[in-house]
Motif scaffolding. Structure first.
Motif, PDB file in Angstrom:
ATOM      1  N   GLY A 163       0.730  -1.113   0.010  1.00  2.83           N
ATOM      2  CA  GLY A 163      -0.208  -0.112   0.023  1.00  2.83           C
ATOM      3  C   GLY A 163       0.769   1.250  -0.067  1.00  2.83           C
ATOM      4  N   MET A 164       0.151   2.329   0.016  1.00  2.10           N
ATOM      5  CA  MET A 164       0.894   3.695   0.037  1.00  2.10           C
ATOM      6  C   MET A 164       1.851   3.790   1.362  1.00  2.10           C
ATOM      7  SD  MET A 164       1.315   6.323  -1.465  1.00  2.10           S
ATOM      8  CE  MET A 164       0.179   6.532  -2.705  1.00  2.10           C
ATOM      9  N   PRO A 165       1.530   3.445   2.524  1.00  2.38           N
ATOM     10  CA  PRO A 165       2.477   3.485   3.613  1.00  2.38           C
ATOM     11  C   PRO A 165       3.865   2.767   3.483  1.00  2.38           C
ATOM     12  CG  PRO A 165       0.331   3.242   4.453  1.00  2.38           C
ATOM     13  CD  PRO A 165       0.151   2.947   2.997  1.00  2.38           C
ATOM     14  N   GLU A 166       3.626   1.578   2.751  1.00  3.61           N
ATOM     15  CA  GLU A 166       4.821   0.819   2.717  1.00  3.61           C
ATOM     16  C   GLU A 166       5.722   1.338   1.539  1.00  3.61           C
ATOM     17  OE1 GLU A 166       1.704  -0.534   2.704  1.00  3.61           O
ATOM     18  OE2 GLU A 166       1.876  -1.860   4.345  1.00  3.61           O
ATOM     19  N   LEU A 167       5.067   1.785   0.454  1.00  7.79           N
ATOM     20  CA  LEU A 167       5.750   2.429  -0.702  1.00  7.79           C
ATOM     21  C   LEU A 167       6.556   3.740  -0.113  1.00  7.79           C
ATOM     22  CD1 LEU A 167       3.263   2.270  -3.547  1.00  7.79           C
ATOM     23  CD2 LEU A 167       5.456   1.186  -3.460  1.00  7.79           C
ATOM     24  N   LEU A 168       6.000   4.592   0.805  1.00 10.94           N
ATOM     25  CA  LEU A 168       6.624   5.709   1.253  1.00 10.94           C
ATOM     26  C   LEU A 168       7.826   5.263   2.051  1.00 10.94           C
ATOM     27  CD1 LEU A 168       3.515   8.097   2.228  1.00 10.94           C
ATOM     28  CD2 LEU A 168       5.069   8.265   0.509  1.00 10.94           C
ATOM     29  N   VAL A 169       7.709   4.316   2.951  1.00  3.70           N
ATOM     30  CA  VAL A 169       8.771   3.778   3.798  1.00  3.70           C
ATOM     31  C   VAL A 169      10.061   3.301   2.830  1.00  3.70           C
ATOM     32  CG1 VAL A 169       9.608   1.857   5.312  1.00  3.70           C
ATOM     33  CG2 VAL A 169       7.300   3.260   5.659  1.00  3.70           C
ATOM     34  N   ILE A 170       9.668   2.739   1.726  1.00  4.34           N
ATOM     35  CA  ILE A 170      10.424   2.215   0.805  1.00  4.34           C
ATOM     36  C   ILE A 170      11.443   3.308   0.194  1.00  4.34           C
ATOM     37  CG2 ILE A 170      10.979   1.139  -1.277  1.00  4.34           C
ATOM     38  CD1 ILE A 170       8.875  -1.018  -0.497  1.00  4.34           C
ATOM     39  N   LEU A 171      10.502   4.486  -0.192  1.00  7.41           N
ATOM     40  CA  LEU A 171      11.209   5.647  -0.934  1.00  7.41           C
ATOM     41  C   LEU A 171      11.931   6.166   0.257  1.00  7.41           C
ATOM     42  CD1 LEU A 171      11.126   7.497  -3.215  1.00  7.41           C
ATOM     43  CD2 LEU A 171       9.318   8.727  -2.136  1.00  7.41           C
ATOM     44  N   VAL A 172      11.821   6.472   1.384  1.00 10.00           N
ATOM     45  CA  VAL A 172      12.513   7.097   2.492  1.00 10.00           C
ATOM     46  C   VAL A 172      13.888   6.153   2.556  1.00 10.00           C
ATOM     47  CG1 VAL A 172      12.736   7.732   4.641  1.00 10.00           C
ATOM     48  CG2 VAL A 172      10.706   8.196   3.517  1.00 10.00           C
ATOM     49  N   ILE A 173      13.653   5.035   2.779  1.00 11.22           N
ATOM     50  CA  ILE A 173      14.977   4.182   2.845  1.00 11.22           C
ATOM     51  C   ILE A 173      16.166   4.327   1.625  1.00 11.22           C
ATOM     52  CG2 ILE A 173      15.973   1.810   2.770  1.00 11.22           C
ATOM     53  CD1 ILE A 173      13.302   0.955   4.575  1.00 11.22           C
ATOM     54  N   VAL A 174      15.379   4.473   0.286  1.00 11.70           N
ATOM     55  CA  VAL A 174      15.988   4.533  -0.822  1.00 11.70           C
ATOM     56  C   VAL A 174      16.785   5.878  -0.906  1.00 11.70           C
ATOM     57  CG1 VAL A 174      15.916   4.790  -3.287  1.00 11.70           C
ATOM     58  CG2 VAL A 174      14.875   2.722  -2.182  1.00 11.70           C
ATOM     59  N   LEU A 175      15.974   6.919  -0.244  1.00 13.98           N
ATOM     60  CA  LEU A 175      16.356   8.322  -0.370  1.00 13.98           C
ATOM     61  C   LEU A 175      17.645   8.343   0.629  1.00 13.98           C
ATOM     62  CD1 LEU A 175      15.920  11.302  -1.598  1.00 13.98           C
ATOM     63  CD2 LEU A 175      14.481  11.464   0.533  1.00 13.98           C
ATOM     64  N   ILE A 176      17.367   7.727   1.689  1.00 10.24           N
ATOM     65  CA  ILE A 176      18.771   7.699   2.784  1.00 10.24           C
ATOM     66  C   ILE A 176      19.669   7.072   2.113  1.00 10.24           C
ATOM     67  CG2 ILE A 176      19.325   7.018   4.870  1.00 10.24           C
ATOM     68  CD1 ILE A 176      16.470   7.475   5.967  1.00 10.24           C
ATOM     69  N   ILE A 177      19.754   5.797   1.429  1.00 12.68           N
ATOM     70  CA  ILE A 177      20.762   4.953   1.039  1.00 12.68           C
ATOM     71  C   ILE A 177      21.614   5.619  -0.131  1.00 12.68           C
ATOM     72  CG2 ILE A 177      21.635   3.030  -0.135  1.00 12.68           C
ATOM     73  CD1 ILE A 177      19.530   1.594   1.539  1.00 12.68           C
ATOM     74  N   PHE A 178      20.781   6.439  -1.218  1.00 12.07           N
ATOM     75  CA  PHE A 178      21.298   6.872  -2.127  1.00 12.07           C
ATOM     76  C   PHE A 178      21.657   8.443  -2.296  1.00 12.07           C
ATOM     77  CE2 PHE A 178      19.601   2.640  -3.738  1.00 12.07           C
ATOM     78  CZ  PHE A 178      20.533   2.179  -4.101  1.00 12.07           C
ATOM     79  N   GLY A 179      20.693   9.008  -1.558  1.00 13.46           N
ATOM     80  CA  GLY A 179      21.020  10.379  -1.687  1.00 13.46           C
ATOM     81  C   GLY A 179      19.978  11.156  -2.928  1.00 13.46           C
ATOM     82  N   ALA A 180      19.408  12.125  -2.696  1.00 13.94           N
ATOM     83  CA  ALA A 180      18.581  13.117  -3.589  1.00 13.94           C
ATOM     84  C   ALA A 180      19.395  12.937  -4.891  1.00 13.94           C
ATOM     85  CB  ALA A 180      18.236  14.093  -2.948  1.00 13.94           C
ATOM     86  N   GLY A 181      20.776  13.204  -4.764  1.00 11.98           N
ATOM     87  CA  GLY A 181      21.355  13.475  -6.140  1.00 11.98           C
ATOM     88  C   GLY A 181      21.484  12.315  -6.912  1.00 11.98           C
ATOM     89  N   LYS A 182      21.590  11.118  -6.573  1.00 10.11           N
ATOM     90  CA  LYS A 182      21.521   9.817  -7.214  1.00 10.11           C
ATOM     91  C   LYS A 182      20.171   9.295  -7.932  1.00 10.11           C
ATOM     92  CE  LYS A 182      25.890   8.393  -7.403  1.00 10.11           C
ATOM     93  NZ  LYS A 182      26.442   7.747  -8.522  1.00 10.11           N
ATOM     94  N   LEU A 183      19.002   9.530  -7.380  1.00  5.69           N
ATOM     95  CA  LEU A 183      17.904   9.179  -7.623  1.00  5.69           C
ATOM     96  C   LEU A 183      17.555   9.370  -9.107  1.00  5.69           C
ATOM     97  CD1 LEU A 183      15.365   9.902  -4.616  1.00  5.69           C
ATOM     98  CD2 LEU A 183      16.638   7.794  -5.243  1.00  5.69           C
ATOM     99  N   PRO A 184      17.752  10.710  -9.678  1.00  3.15           N
ATOM    100  CA  PRO A 184      17.663  10.765 -11.583  1.00  3.15           C
ATOM    101  C   PRO A 184      18.390   9.609 -12.127  1.00  3.15           C
ATOM    102  CG  PRO A 184      17.835  12.713 -10.203  1.00  3.15           C
ATOM    103  CD  PRO A 184      18.354  11.750  -9.199  1.00  3.15           C
ATOM    104  N   GLU A 185      19.558   9.558 -11.572  1.00  4.01           N
ATOM    105  CA  GLU A 185      20.307   8.595 -12.387  1.00  4.01           C
ATOM    106  C   GLU A 185      20.006   7.171 -12.264  1.00  4.01           C
ATOM    107  OE1 GLU A 185      24.606   8.992 -11.272  1.00  4.01           O
ATOM    108  OE2 GLU A 185      24.134  11.336 -11.226  1.00  4.01           O
ATOM    109  N   ILE A 186      19.416   6.766 -11.124  1.00  2.11           N
ATOM    110  CA  ILE A 186      18.969   5.341 -10.888  1.00  2.11           C
ATOM    111  C   ILE A 186      17.741   5.363 -11.726  1.00  2.11           C
ATOM    112  CG2 ILE A 186      17.947   3.704  -9.134  1.00  2.11           C
ATOM    113  CD1 ILE A 186      19.765   5.196  -6.988  1.00  2.11           C
ATOM    114  N   GLY A 187      16.815   6.226 -11.697  1.00  3.00           N
ATOM    115  CA  GLY A 187      15.605   6.152 -12.426  1.00  3.00           C
ATOM    116  C   GLY A 187      15.950   6.105 -13.951  1.00  3.00           C
ATOM    117  N   ALA A 188      16.913   6.789 -14.485  1.00  2.00           N
ATOM    118  CA  ALA A 188      17.346   6.763 -15.747  1.00  2.00           C
ATOM    119  C   ALA A 188      17.715   5.364 -16.185  1.00  2.00           C
ATOM    120  CB  ALA A 188      18.149   7.707 -16.249  1.00  2.00           C
ATOM    121  N   GLY A 189      18.421   4.821 -15.276  1.00  2.00           N
ATOM    122  CA  GLY A 189      19.242   3.643 -15.553  1.00  2.00           C
ATOM    123  C   GLY A 189      18.184   2.542 -15.616  1.00  2.00           C
ATOM    124  N   LEU A 190      17.102   2.572 -14.543  1.00  2.00           N
ATOM    125  CA  LEU A 190      16.117   1.779 -14.504  1.00  2.00           C
ATOM    126  C   LEU A 190      15.187   1.574 -15.768  1.00  2.00           C
ATOM    127  CD1 LEU A 190      14.768  -0.605 -12.662  1.00  2.00           C
ATOM    128  CD2 LEU A 190      13.447   1.278 -11.768  1.00  2.00           C
TER     129      LEU A 190
END
Length: 73
Positions: A6-33
């Motif tokens: 659900g939405m709460p789980e997706l938000l938790v996953i997004l926060v964890i990814v943001l903490i691990i990779f940082g905001a600068g890497k997210l566009p690169e990860i999305g583009a690669g995916l």
């Protein structure tokens, strides 16, 4: 809901990814995916190359290479 997520789980996953990779890497990860998914779709929808066509292409390349080598000598 996607498979019980659900939405709460997706938000938790997004926060964890943001903490691990940082905001600068997210566009690169999305583009690669996105490129990976696009290449996978392209590979699954393309018509497989037939062995006869592949053999003809190899013969044509070999003929061109031999002609160009004759012209050099």
């Amino acid at each position: 809901m996607i498979g019980g997520i659900g939405m709460p789980e997706l938000l938790v996953i997004l926060v964890i990814v943001l903490i691990i990779f940082g905001a600068g890497k997210l566009p690169e990860i999305g583009a690669g995916l996105g490129k990976g998914i696009r290449n996978f779709k392209k590979a699954t929808t393309e018509e497989p190359e037939l062995p006869e066509k592949k053999a003809q292409a190899v013969e044509q390349l070999e003929a061109k290479n031999s002609e160009s080598e004759k012209g050099k000598t």
